[in-house]
Design a protein around this motif. Structure first.
Motif, PDB file in Angstrom:
ATOM      1  N   LEU A 193       0.471  -3.727  -7.012  1.00  0.00           N
ATOM      2  CA  LEU A 193       0.626  -2.884  -8.201  1.00  0.00           C
ATOM      3  C   LEU A 193       0.319  -1.428  -7.860  1.00  0.00           C
ATOM      4  N   VAL A 194      -0.787  -1.195  -7.105  1.00  0.00           N
ATOM      5  CA  VAL A 194      -1.139   0.174  -6.701  1.00  0.00           C
ATOM      6  C   VAL A 194      -0.059   0.751  -5.801  1.00  0.00           C
ATOM      7  N   GLN A 195       0.438  -0.038  -4.872  1.00  0.00           N
ATOM      8  CA  GLN A 195       1.480   0.439  -3.961  1.00  0.00           C
ATOM      9  C   GLN A 195       2.751   0.805  -4.721  1.00  0.00           C
ATOM     10  N   ALA A 196       3.155  -0.048  -5.676  1.00  0.00           N
ATOM     11  CA  ALA A 196       4.369   0.215  -6.441  1.00  0.00           C
ATOM     12  C   ALA A 196       4.217   1.453  -7.309  1.00  0.00           C
ATOM     13  N   ALA A 197       3.024   1.648  -7.883  1.00  0.00           N
ATOM     14  CA  ALA A 197       2.796   2.816  -8.736  1.00  0.00           C
ATOM     15  C   ALA A 197       2.928   4.105  -7.930  1.00  0.00           C
ATOM     16  N   TYR A 198       2.331   4.156  -6.763  1.00  0.00           N
ATOM     17  CA  TYR A 198       2.410   5.372  -5.950  1.00  0.00           C
ATOM     18  C   TYR A 198       3.808   5.582  -5.374  1.00  0.00           C
ATOM     19  N   PRO A 206      -0.434   1.614   2.184  1.00  0.00           N
ATOM     20  CA  PRO A 206      -0.476   0.295   2.822  1.00  0.00           C
ATOM     21  C   PRO A 206      -0.358  -0.808   1.785  1.00  0.00           C
ATOM     22  N   ARG A 207       0.005  -2.001   2.217  1.00  0.00           N
ATOM     23  CA  ARG A 207       0.268  -3.099   1.289  1.00  0.00           C
ATOM     24  C   ARG A 207      -1.000  -3.736   0.755  1.00  0.00           C
ATOM     25  N   THR A 208      -2.073  -3.784   1.531  1.00  0.00           N
ATOM     26  CA  THR A 208      -3.250  -4.543   1.119  1.00  0.00           C
ATOM     27  C   THR A 208      -4.408  -3.622   0.720  1.00  0.00           C
ATOM     28  N   SER A 209      -5.406  -4.213   0.068  1.00  0.00           N
ATOM     29  CA  SER A 209      -6.515  -3.431  -0.480  1.00  0.00           C
ATOM     30  C   SER A 209      -7.420  -2.829   0.594  1.00  0.00           C
ATOM     31  N   GLN A 210      -7.567  -3.507   1.742  1.00  0.00           N
ATOM     32  CA  GLN A 210      -8.476  -2.994   2.769  1.00  0.00           C
ATOM     33  C   GLN A 210      -8.051  -1.601   3.255  1.00  0.00           C
ATOM     34  N   PRO A 211      -6.817  -1.405   3.738  1.00  0.00           N
ATOM     35  CA  PRO A 211      -6.437  -0.056   4.175  1.00  0.00           C
ATOM     36  C   PRO A 211      -6.250   0.920   3.016  1.00  0.00           C
ATOM     37  N   GLN A 212      -5.918   0.415   1.827  1.00  0.00           N
ATOM     38  CA  GLN A 212      -5.786   1.315   0.680  1.00  0.00           C
ATOM     39  C   GLN A 212      -7.123   1.964   0.342  1.00  0.00           C
ATOM     40  N   SER A 213      -8.230   1.267   0.608  1.00  0.00           N
ATOM     41  CA  SER A 213      -9.552   1.811   0.277  1.00  0.00           C
ATOM     42  C   SER A 213      -9.962   2.948   1.207  1.00  0.00           C
ATOM     43  N   TYR A 231     -11.846   1.053  -5.694  1.00  0.00           N
ATOM     44  CA  TYR A 231     -11.914  -0.175  -4.880  1.00  0.00           C
ATOM     45  C   TYR A 231     -13.254  -0.855  -5.097  1.00  0.00           C
ATOM     46  N   TRP A 232     -13.224  -2.162  -4.921  1.00  0.00           N
ATOM     47  CA  TRP A 232     -14.404  -3.009  -5.034  1.00  0.00           C
ATOM     48  C   TRP A 232     -14.685  -3.619  -3.657  1.00  0.00           C
ATOM     49  N   GLY A 233     -15.935  -3.555  -3.234  1.00  0.00           N
ATOM     50  CA  GLY A 233     -16.271  -3.932  -1.857  1.00  0.00           C
ATOM     51  C   GLY A 233     -16.528  -2.658  -1.069  1.00  0.00           C
ATOM     52  N   SER A 234     -16.621  -2.771   0.230  1.00  0.00           N
ATOM     53  CA  SER A 234     -16.872  -1.583   1.055  1.00  0.00           C
ATOM     54  C   SER A 234     -15.568  -0.984   1.549  1.00  0.00           C
ATOM     55  N   ALA A 235     -15.595   0.328   1.820  1.00  0.00           N
ATOM     56  CA  ALA A 235     -14.398   1.016   2.299  1.00  0.00           C
ATOM     57  C   ALA A 235     -13.941   0.407   3.617  1.00  0.00           C
ATOM     58  N   VAL A 241      -8.508  -3.585  -5.777  1.00  0.00           N
ATOM     59  CA  VAL A 241      -8.229  -2.165  -6.041  1.00  0.00           C
ATOM     60  C   VAL A 241      -7.599  -2.013  -7.424  1.00  0.00           C
ATOM     61  N   GLY A 242      -7.711  -0.797  -7.972  1.00  0.00           N
ATOM     62  CA  GLY A 242      -7.076  -0.427  -9.239  1.00  0.00           C
ATOM     63  C   GLY A 242      -6.883   1.086  -9.239  1.00  0.00           C
ATOM     64  N   VAL A 243      -6.365   1.629 -10.353  1.00  0.00           N
ATOM     65  CA  VAL A 243      -6.092   3.072 -10.431  1.00  0.00           C
ATOM     66  C   VAL A 243      -6.796   3.638 -11.659  1.00  0.00           C
ATOM     67  N   TYR A 244      -7.511   4.741 -11.467  1.00  0.00           N
ATOM     68  CA  TYR A 244      -8.166   5.414 -12.591  1.00  0.00           C
ATOM     69  C   TYR A 244      -7.108   6.187 -13.380  1.00  0.00           C
ATOM     70  N   VAL A 245      -7.067   5.918 -14.699  1.00  0.00           N
ATOM     71  CA  VAL A 245      -6.025   6.535 -15.532  1.00  0.00           C
ATOM     72  C   VAL A 245      -6.602   7.544 -16.526  1.00  0.00           C
TER      73      VAL A 245
END
Length: 277
Positions: A193-198, A206-213, A231-235, A241-245
């Motif tokens: 969802l984050v990838q498609a929005a951007y 990147p496709r997954t949450s780890q590199p997106q963070s 992001y939730w978890g460590s960088a 992940v989500g997007v602040y609106v």
């Protein structure tokens, strides 16, 4: 008595003339030596000793001793020659090793210098590339801000043209299903969802949450802007992940029970945020 028997004479033996002369001389107070007999030739008396002495006889023992002495002298000569050859070989080997070491040192120094030059060139290229990427990103942001904002039911505080487009796309996905591994358009997981929005505003993530963070600059949660990725978890090892609106809310594909929702940060406090815009 046999007629042939020899009757010893009663006469005294005749003294030689030399004896008589010697006696007569002694009696008169004068010693006179008279030598009788055959006289010695003058040539014989003057003959050199070297012509008259006999050469020593070479016995077997003497010959053996001489042979041993010759062998010893020859062996010593061979030993000296062998030692000289070894010394020459050692000196040549030492010289060759020194020369080889000098050449190796020069080669290593040249290789090190070349490697340093190569690394410096690579660093310069990387720096130039990074500057070009920053310039390109700045240009893209400028062009994206000039795009028309997508219509929205409610205004977004602090949103620019690109962030309004981003938030507009996210709100259009509210209510859709969360499916792990899905990439739209009817269902998404959190990172797709984050990838498609951007992607709608021309930015590839990147496709997954780890590199997106770690895709942007880390920002403090107390200084969030619209469009920041939460992001939730460590960088680098985030699990969500989500997007602040804006207005204290975020949009994310939460889970299979809730699907894509807009929630306040208090609903699920994120660990950190990165800024891409």
């Amino acid at each position: 008595m046999s007629p042939n028997a020899v009757i010893p004479s009663h006469r005294k033996p005749r003294r030689s003339a030399s004896s008589r002369a010697l006696r007569a001389g002694v009696t008169g107070g004068i010693i006179t030596l008279a030598v009788t007999g055959a006289s010695m030739p003058a040539s014989a008396a003057e003959k050199p000793v070297s012509e008259t002495q006999e050469m020593p006889t070479i016995t077997s023992a003497l010959a053996t001793s001489l042979a041993k002495s010759a062998d010893t002298a020859q062996q010593m000569a061979l030993d000296y020659e062998r030692q000289a050859a070894q010394d020459t070989a050692t000196a040549q080997a030492t010289e060759a090793a020194t020369k080889a070491k000098d050449e190796a040192d020069k080669k290593a120094a040249a290789e090190k210098k070349a490697e340093e030059a190569r690394q410096a060139e690579e660093k310069a290229k990387e720096k130039e590339k990074a500057e070009q990427q920053r310039a390109s990103r700045s240009s893209e942001r400028t062009s994206l801000r000039s795009l028309a904002a997508t219509s929205d039911d409610s205004p977004v505080t602090g949103a620019t043209g690109s962030t309004s487009s981003l938030v507009g796309f996210l709100r259009a996905q509210l209510g859709k299903s969360y499916v792990l591994g899905a990439s739209g358009p009817s269902a998404y997981d959190c990172s797709s969802l984050v990838q498609a929005a951007y992607r709608t505003i021309g930015i590839d993530l990147p496709r997954t949450s780890q590199p997106q963070s770690t895709a942007g600059t880390q920002v403090d949660l107390g200084n969030l802007q619209v469009g920041d990725i939460l992001y939730w978890g460590s960088a680098g090892s985030a699990y969500h992940v989500g997007v602040y609106v804006g207005n204290g809310n975020f949009i994310g594909a939460q889970n299979s029970s809730t699907g894509i929702v807009e929630k306040p940060l208090s609903y699920s406090q994120p660990t950190g945020a990165v800024r891409v815009l």
